[in-house]
Design a protein around this motif. Structure first.
Motif, mmCIF file in Angstrom:
data_model
loop_
_atom_site.group_PDB
_atom_site.id
_atom_site.type_symbol
_atom_site.label_atom_id
_atom_site.label_comp_id
_atom_site.label_asym_id
_atom_site.label_seq_id
_atom_site.Cartn_x
_atom_site.Cartn_y
_atom_site.Cartn_z
ATOM 1 N N THR A 97 7.329 -68.724 101.684
ATOM 2 C CA THR A 97 6.786 -68.635 100.541
ATOM 3 C C THR A 97 5.710 -67.373 100.463
ATOM 4 O OG1 THR A 97 7.275 -70.539 99.611
ATOM 5 C CG2 THR A 97 5.818 -69.539 98.232
ATOM 6 N N LEU A 101 6.083 -63.460 98.968
ATOM 7 C CA LEU A 101 5.037 -63.212 98.005
ATOM 8 C C LEU A 101 4.147 -61.995 98.142
ATOM 9 C CD1 LEU A 101 3.950 -66.873 96.446
ATOM 10 C CD2 LEU A 101 5.368 -64.797 95.188
ATOM 11 N N VAL A 104 6.546 -58.799 98.241
ATOM 12 C CA VAL A 104 6.822 -58.490 96.725
ATOM 13 C C VAL A 104 5.702 -57.796 96.198
ATOM 14 C CG1 VAL A 104 7.396 -59.252 94.509
ATOM 15 C CG2 VAL A 104 8.638 -60.129 96.586
ATOM 16 N N GLU A 105 4.447 -58.602 96.371
ATOM 17 C CA GLU A 105 3.363 -57.661 95.764
ATOM 18 C C GLU A 105 3.084 -56.098 96.385
ATOM 19 O OE1 GLU A 105 -1.550 -58.626 95.332
ATOM 20 O OE2 GLU A 105 -0.477 -60.009 96.153
ATOM 21 N N LYS A 108 6.850 -54.118 96.162
ATOM 22 C CA LYS A 108 7.169 -53.893 94.565
ATOM 23 C C LYS A 108 8.844 -53.401 94.656
ATOM 24 C CE LYS A 108 2.624 -52.867 92.591
ATOM 25 N NZ LYS A 108 2.122 -53.353 93.870
ATOM 26 N N VAL A 124 13.105 -68.225 97.331
ATOM 27 C CA VAL A 124 13.048 -66.710 96.514
ATOM 28 C C VAL A 124 13.251 -67.142 95.231
ATOM 29 C CG1 VAL A 124 13.824 -64.481 96.299
ATOM 30 C CG2 VAL A 124 13.683 -65.418 98.424
ATOM 31 N N LEU A 127 10.621 -68.531 93.069
ATOM 32 C CA LEU A 127 9.311 -68.235 92.606
ATOM 33 C C LEU A 127 9.371 -67.102 91.146
ATOM 34 C CD1 LEU A 127 8.741 -66.462 96.209
ATOM 35 C CD2 LEU A 127 7.728 -68.455 95.161
ATOM 36 N N ASP A 128 10.360 -67.076 90.605
ATOM 37 C CA ASP A 128 10.334 -66.643 88.989
ATOM 38 C C ASP A 128 9.884 -65.114 89.354
ATOM 39 O OD1 ASP A 128 10.817 -66.245 86.597
ATOM 40 O OD2 ASP A 128 8.781 -67.029 85.981
ATOM 41 N N LEU A 129 10.455 -64.527 90.203
ATOM 42 C CA LEU A 129 9.997 -62.945 90.574
ATOM 43 C C LEU A 129 10.301 -62.060 89.470
ATOM 44 C CD1 LEU A 129 10.736 -62.808 94.365
ATOM 45 C CD2 LEU A 129 8.424 -63.271 93.150
ATOM 46 N N LYS A 130 9.825 -60.879 89.222
ATOM 47 C CA LYS A 130 10.111 -60.044 88.130
ATOM 48 C C LYS A 130 11.343 -59.033 88.406
ATOM 49 C CE LYS A 130 6.757 -61.479 85.846
ATOM 50 N NZ LYS A 130 6.939 -62.677 84.885
ATOM 51 N N CYS A 131 11.726 -59.074 89.741
ATOM 52 C CA CYS A 131 12.775 -58.184 90.019
ATOM 53 C C CYS A 131 14.059 -58.999 90.182
ATOM 54 C CB CYS A 131 12.713 -57.500 91.423
ATOM 55 S SG CYS A 131 12.312 -58.708 92.724
ATOM 56 N N VAL A 133 17.297 -60.686 91.662
ATOM 57 C CA VAL A 133 17.642 -61.432 93.247
ATOM 58 C C VAL A 133 19.293 -61.582 93.310
ATOM 59 C CG1 VAL A 133 16.948 -63.284 94.897
ATOM 60 C CG2 VAL A 133 15.411 -62.404 93.197
#
Length: 403
Positions: A97, A101, A104-105, A108, A124, A127-131, A133
């Motif tokens: 995790t 994270l 990703v930060e 990007k 993954v 994590l509710d990522l903006k990209c 998956v």
């Protein structure tokens, strides 16, 4: 556009690692910016061909146990998922995790490609990522779910959150839909392939009655791969013909020792090779005649496709995912001799009462294919049919879906 690739295994030595490496290579040729997060044991860091990568280090202070293997026997020191519980599971989840994270930060990514529908991919997805998956199913992940339930709820709760899943065959697509209650329109059958740079046919061979026939198995050394049964089947035919069996690959533990010890009994006709890179195995394939795939469970069997691209004839078990993916134009050819599967338990173990009959069937298939070669009874241009399964074609199909 930026792509982040994730794998909780070594990025080599296994089918999923090769899969990641080939997708990376072909997307690099399309000028995508890429980064890889992979896993290795701290005392066994291997060279990789990625421009930008980070390693989750096992056998370290953070993760004091070996890389957790998607199969129970891996070609490197590994830990069982069935034993990943309690504090070790908590460490595993926390480390992945944090790593994901952080990357990703800073990196990007626009798209994440994650391998195996298992714990890391579930992390993954959670994590509710903006990209976007997307995950690749390799079959071993489904097998782990069938073999043990200890992580099943966490995995099944999160896999449905993925933007899409790539799988190896129509049969596997149905499994994914049923196991995860996943949207059928977001599961894409793309299969697997081979690298045109390494796997190709040199020339057409002809065989005289006294020509030496070289059989080869390449891959992991374990009982689930069926090698011990192959050795016993080969023992039944080895003195009837001018033949040699090559075993190329590696393994660990008691199963590996069993295979090595049995091979030594047949040392006059069985040759052992260790782990080989793609260039080396491609050259070795072209020097051989028959590829044998006695595995009892495969997501697809990429190595069989690679061997056929090099012009080898094949003896293999009736692996449903492979048959479903390559189609009748391949499977109906005399260049492939299929062996009826024995009844299995625990997904990849042969019922003891069927072992002898299975070995006999395998020996008959070996003998049939040897005779086909001596009679020059096969398709000469067969390898040309395999070009549709090149990694270049498969990566272009992936691109059309995700971009």
């Amino acid at each position: 556009m930026k792509i982040l690739h994730l794998i909780s295994q070594y990025p080599s030595k296994t089918g999923s690692g090769i899969y990641l490496s080939e997708v990376y290579k072909n997307f690099k040729a399309m000028n995508f910016t890429q980064k890889v997060l992979c896993s290795m044991n701290e005392d066994d860091i291997v060279e990789v061909n990625f421009d930008d990568f980070e390693i989750v280090k096992f056998k370290s202070d953070e993760l004091p146990f070996p890389v957790v293997g998607m199969s129970d026997v891996m070609p490197y020191e590994s830990f069982l998922f069935s034993n990943l519980t309690g504090e070790n599971l908590e460490r595993y989840i926390n480390v992945f995790t944090s790593k994901i994270l952080n990357i990703v930060e800073n990196f990007k990514p626009d798209i994440i490609f994650t391998n195996h529908l298992y714990i890391m991919t579930s992390i993954v997805a959670s994590l509710d990522l903006k990209c976007k998956v997307f995950a690749f199913c390799h079959g071993t992940d489904l097998r782990q779910l069938y073999k043990n339930d200890i992580h099943k709820k966490f995995i099944c709760d999160n896999i449905p959150k993925l933007n899409g899943i790539f799988c190896l065959s129509g049969k596997q697509k149905e499994e994914i839909i049923n196991v995860f209650n996943y949207n059928k329109d977001k599961v894409y059958v793309i299969g697997g392939g081979y690298d045109l740079d390494f796997y190709y046919k040199d020339y057409n061979k002809t065989y005289s009655k006294d020509a030496k026939i070289r059989l080869i198995y390449a891959g992991k050394f374990s009982r689930a791969k069926g090698i011990i049964y192959l050795l016993k089947a080969f023992e039944m035919v080895k003195d009837k013909y001018n033949v040699e069996l090559i075993l190329a690959g590696s393994g660990t533990g008691e199963e590996y020792d069993e295979i090595i010890n049995y091979s030594k009994k047949l040392a006059d006709k069985v040759k052992l090779y260790g782990y080989m890179n793609m260039s080396e195995i491609g050259d070795l394939f072209r020097s051989c005649d028959i590829f044998v795939m006695p595995s009892l469970y495969e997501g697809l069997s990429l190595v069989t496709i690679e061997a056929m691209a090099c012009g080898l004839k094949v003896v293999m078990n009736e692996l449903e995912n492979f048959i479903n993916f390559v189609g009748e134009d391949i499977t109906k050819s005399k260049n492939i001799e299929f062996v009826k599967m024995p009844t299995l338990y625990d997904t990849d173990k042969v019922i003891e009462s069927e072992v002898d009959n299975y070995i006999l069937r395998l020996s008959i298939a070996l003998e049939n294919q040897i005779k086909n070669l001596y009679n020059n009874d096969y398709e000469q241009d067969f390898s040309s049919k395999m070009t549709q399964f090149s990694w270049k074609n498969i990566s272009n199909n992936i691109k059309r879906i995700v971009v």
